[in-house]
Design an enzyme around this catalytic site. Sequence first.
Site, PDB file in Angstrom:
ATOM      1  N   SER A 120      -8.762  -5.857   8.594  1.00  0.00           N
ATOM      2  CA  SER A 120      -9.055  -7.137   9.402  1.00  0.00           C
ATOM      3  C   SER A 120      -8.845  -8.495   8.775  1.00  0.00           C
ATOM      4  O   SER A 120      -9.077  -9.483   9.515  1.00  0.00           O
ATOM      5  CB  SER A 120     -10.606  -7.020   9.869  1.00  0.00           C
ATOM      6  OG  SER A 120     -10.784  -5.869  10.813  1.00  0.00           O
ATOM      7  N   THR A 121      -8.338  -8.575   7.702  1.00  0.00           N
ATOM      8  CA  THR A 121      -8.104  -9.892   7.039  1.00  0.00           C
ATOM      9  C   THR A 121      -6.836 -10.369   7.350  1.00  0.00           C
ATOM     10  O   THR A 121      -6.391 -11.686   7.109  1.00  0.00           O
ATOM     11  CB  THR A 121      -8.479  -9.918   5.611  1.00  0.00           C
ATOM     12  OG1 THR A 121      -7.257  -9.151   4.898  1.00  0.00           O
ATOM     13  CG2 THR A 121      -9.673  -9.118   5.025  1.00  0.00           C
ATOM     14  N   GLY A 160       1.978  -6.368  10.279  1.00  0.00           N
ATOM     15  CA  GLY A 160       1.133  -6.551   8.967  1.00  0.00           C
ATOM     16  C   GLY A 160       1.436  -5.000   8.399  1.00  0.00           C
ATOM     17  O   GLY A 160       2.649  -4.539   8.188  1.00  0.00           O
ATOM     18  N   VAL A 161       0.155  -4.492   7.760  1.00  0.00           N
ATOM     19  CA  VAL A 161       0.122  -3.358   7.130  1.00  0.00           C
ATOM     20  C   VAL A 161       0.379  -2.057   8.033  1.00  0.00           C
ATOM     21  O   VAL A 161       1.134  -1.117   7.584  1.00  0.00           O
ATOM     22  CB  VAL A 161      -1.098  -3.097   6.200  1.00  0.00           C
ATOM     23  CG1 VAL A 161      -2.432  -2.667   7.148  1.00  0.00           C
ATOM     24  CG2 VAL A 161      -1.098  -1.911   5.569  1.00  0.00           C
ATOM     25  N   ASP A 162      -0.043  -2.215   9.300  1.00  0.00           N
ATOM     26  CA  ASP A 162       0.406  -1.165  10.112  1.00  0.00           C
ATOM     27  C   ASP A 162       2.045  -1.171  10.358  1.00  0.00           C
ATOM     28  O   ASP A 162       2.490   0.199  10.436  1.00  0.00           O
ATOM     29  CB  ASP A 162      -0.315  -1.518  11.674  1.00  0.00           C
ATOM     30  CG  ASP A 162      -0.424  -0.529  12.735  1.00  0.00           C
ATOM     31  OD1 ASP A 162      -0.334   0.699  12.396  1.00  0.00           O
ATOM     32  OD2 ASP A 162      -0.786  -0.763  13.802  1.00  0.00           O
ATOM     33  N   ALA A 186      -4.066 -10.412  10.737  1.00  0.00           N
ATOM     34  CA  ALA A 186      -4.090 -10.609  12.404  1.00  0.00           C
ATOM     35  C   ALA A 186      -5.532 -10.703  12.932  1.00  0.00           C
ATOM     36  O   ALA A 186      -5.774 -11.666  13.864  1.00  0.00           O
ATOM     37  CB  ALA A 186      -3.297  -9.684  13.167  1.00  0.00           C
ATOM     38  N   TYR A 187      -6.484  -9.884  12.809  1.00  0.00           N
ATOM     39  CA  TYR A 187      -7.744  -9.936  13.186  1.00  0.00           C
ATOM     40  C   TYR A 187      -8.677 -10.911  12.362  1.00  0.00           C
ATOM     41  O   TYR A 187      -9.903 -11.199  12.829  1.00  0.00           O
ATOM     42  CB  TYR A 187      -8.361  -8.504  13.112  1.00  0.00           C
ATOM     43  CG  TYR A 187      -7.831  -7.351  13.855  1.00  0.00           C
ATOM     44  CD1 TYR A 187      -6.961  -7.779  14.763  1.00  0.00           C
ATOM     45  CD2 TYR A 187      -8.401  -6.156  13.787  1.00  0.00           C
ATOM     46  CE1 TYR A 187      -6.542  -6.897  15.741  1.00  0.00           C
ATOM     47  CE2 TYR A 187      -7.865  -5.483  14.755  1.00  0.00           C
ATOM     48  CZ  TYR A 187      -6.958  -5.538  15.926  1.00  0.00           C
ATOM     49  OH  TYR A 187      -6.435  -4.746  16.679  1.00  0.00           O
ATOM     50  N   ASN A 221      -4.521  -0.850  15.406  1.00  0.00           N
ATOM     51  CA  ASN A 221      -5.290  -1.156  16.408  1.00  0.00           C
ATOM     52  C   ASN A 221      -5.680   0.046  17.286  1.00  0.00           C
ATOM     53  O   ASN A 221      -5.020   1.094  16.971  1.00  0.00           O
ATOM     54  CB  ASN A 221      -4.501  -2.205  17.197  1.00  0.00           C
ATOM     55  CG  ASN A 221      -3.270  -1.722  18.026  1.00  0.00           C
ATOM     56  OD1 ASN A 221      -3.169  -0.845  18.691  1.00  0.00           O
ATOM     57  ND2 ASN A 221      -1.989  -2.098  17.101  1.00  0.00           N
ATOM     58  N   ILE A 251       0.866  -1.223   0.126  1.00  0.00           N
ATOM     59  CA  ILE A 251       0.046  -0.060  -0.060  1.00  0.00           C
ATOM     60  C   ILE A 251       0.886   1.257  -0.134  1.00  0.00           C
ATOM     61  O   ILE A 251       0.546   2.233  -0.516  1.00  0.00           O
ATOM     62  CB  ILE A 251      -0.897  -0.023   1.079  1.00  0.00           C
ATOM     63  CG1 ILE A 251      -2.163   1.106   0.897  1.00  0.00           C
ATOM     64  CG2 ILE A 251      -0.220   0.326   2.527  1.00  0.00           C
ATOM     65  CD1 ILE A 251      -3.479   0.743   1.915  1.00  0.00           C
TER      66      ILE A 251
HETATM   67  N1  AR6 Z   1       0.415  -3.293   2.120  1.00  0.00           N
HETATM   68  C1  AR6 Z   1      -1.062  -3.769   1.764  1.00  0.00           C
HETATM   69  N2  AR6 Z   1      -1.354  -4.948   2.495  1.00  0.00           N
HETATM   70  C2  AR6 Z   1      -0.864  -5.482   3.440  1.00  0.00           C
HETATM   71  C3  AR6 Z   1       0.710  -5.017   3.689  1.00  0.00           C
HETATM   72  C4  AR6 Z   1       1.062  -4.056   3.002  1.00  0.00           C
HETATM   73  N3  AR6 Z   1       2.412  -3.509   3.220  1.00  0.00           N
HETATM   74  N4  AR6 Z   1       1.274  -5.899   4.778  1.00  0.00           N
HETATM   75  C5  AR6 Z   1       0.100  -6.785   4.750  1.00  0.00           C
HETATM   76  N5  AR6 Z   1      -1.192  -6.421   4.296  1.00  0.00           N
HETATM   77  P1  AR6 Z   1      -3.219  -6.993   8.938  1.00  0.00           P
HETATM   78  P2  AR6 Z   1      -5.640  -6.357  10.571  1.00  0.00           P
HETATM   79  C6  AR6 Z   1      -2.469  -7.065   4.093  1.00  0.00           C
HETATM   80  O1  AR6 Z   1      -2.687  -7.922  10.108  1.00  0.00           O
HETATM   81  O2  AR6 Z   1      -6.145  -7.889  10.162  1.00  0.00           O
HETATM   82  C7  AR6 Z   1      -1.462  -5.210  13.272  1.00  0.00           C
HETATM   83  O3  AR6 Z   1      -0.595  -5.698  14.216  1.00  0.00           O
HETATM   84  C8  AR6 Z   1      -2.462  -8.430   4.728  1.00  0.00           C
HETATM   85  O4  AR6 Z   1      -1.987  -9.345   3.728  1.00  0.00           O
HETATM   86  O5  AR6 Z   1      -2.219  -5.988   8.667  1.00  0.00           O
HETATM   87  O6  AR6 Z   1      -6.624  -5.217  10.281  1.00  0.00           O
HETATM   88  C9  AR6 Z   1      -2.347  -3.997  13.906  1.00  0.00           C
HETATM   89  O7  AR6 Z   1      -1.538  -3.332  14.538  1.00  0.00           O
HETATM   90  C10 AR6 Z   1      -4.010  -8.644   5.046  1.00  0.00           C
HETATM   91  O8  AR6 Z   1      -4.677  -8.974   3.974  1.00  0.00           O
HETATM   92  O9  AR6 Z   1      -4.432  -5.957   9.768  1.00  0.00           O
HETATM   93  C11 AR6 Z   1      -3.373  -4.569  14.681  1.00  0.00           C
HETATM   94  O10 AR6 Z   1      -3.158  -5.034  15.992  1.00  0.00           O
HETATM   95  C12 AR6 Z   1      -4.428  -7.092   5.324  1.00  0.00           C
HETATM   96  O11 AR6 Z   1      -3.118  -6.444   5.138  1.00  0.00           O
HETATM   97  C13 AR6 Z   1      -3.717  -5.537  13.827  1.00  0.00           C
HETATM   98  O12 AR6 Z   1      -2.604  -6.173  12.965  1.00  0.00           O
HETATM   99  C14 AR6 Z   1      -4.713  -6.880   6.953  1.00  0.00           C
HETATM  100  O13 AR6 Z   1      -3.892  -7.494   7.730  1.00  0.00           O
HETATM  101  C15 AR6 Z   1      -4.939  -5.495  12.828  1.00  0.00           C
HETATM  102  O14 AR6 Z   1      -5.020  -6.536  12.064  1.00  0.00           O
END
Ligand code: AR6
Length: 168
Positions: A118-119, A33-35, A121-122, A25, A12
């Site tokens: 949310s897809t 992840g993305v965060d 870690a959540y 979060n 992203i």
């Molecule tokens: N660019 C785009 N999408 C991504 C990237 C990226 N660089 N990295 C991962 N994804 P998640 P959640 C996708 O876990 O489920 C965090 O620790 C990944 O493949 O990032 O909302 C926060 O601090 C997945 O499909 O977010 C919270 O504690 C999607 O992003 C918690 O995780 C979401 O995965 C939030 O969990």
Amino acid sequence: MKGTIEIYRGNIVDVDCEVIVNAANSSLMGGGGVDGAIHRAAGPKLKEACKPLAPCPTGEVRVTEGFDLGDRLVFHTVGPVWRGGSEGEAELLKACYLHCLQELIKRELTTIAFPAISTGAYGFPANEAAGIAVHACREFAADHDVKISLTAFDEPNATAIQGALDQP
Ligand code: AR6
């Protein structure tokens, strides 16, 4: 439909847009992840900017600059944790998308990139999440001239998002 919705396959932080949405979060203090990717790319000032804005309740949005991400703003939203589907997860996920899109319009901006909130870690199932994301974005884009990128970082989400976009 006035606006457009596209799939973007990749990181992203590479999307050319005015607003990058972070799947945060409620502490807004970063994570995996993305965060993690957004905080790394934006640099340490992002965490400082987030501090006074926390906590962010599920389904809501907080706005910061992007710092090392350039002119782009970051909309931090908190998706629901998947608990089987009967705890209002779908409504909360929809609220994430709609609140971000309302904030975009409020700021007179038009281009935004979402992760698949949310897809990761959540634990929200990719197909269901993609259906909700596309439905919410279509509802909004029907009346607003916005350019929405739905990013897919992994194959299950790419298939799910493309599948939802292919549905009439
Ligand atoms: N660019 C785009 N999408 C991504 C990237 C990226 N660089 N990295 C991962 N994804 P998640 P959640 C996708 O876990 O489920 C965090 O620790 C990944 O493949 O990032 O909302 C926060 O601090 C997945 O499909 O977010 C919270 O504690 C999607 O992003 C918690 O995780 C979401 O995965 C939030 O969990």
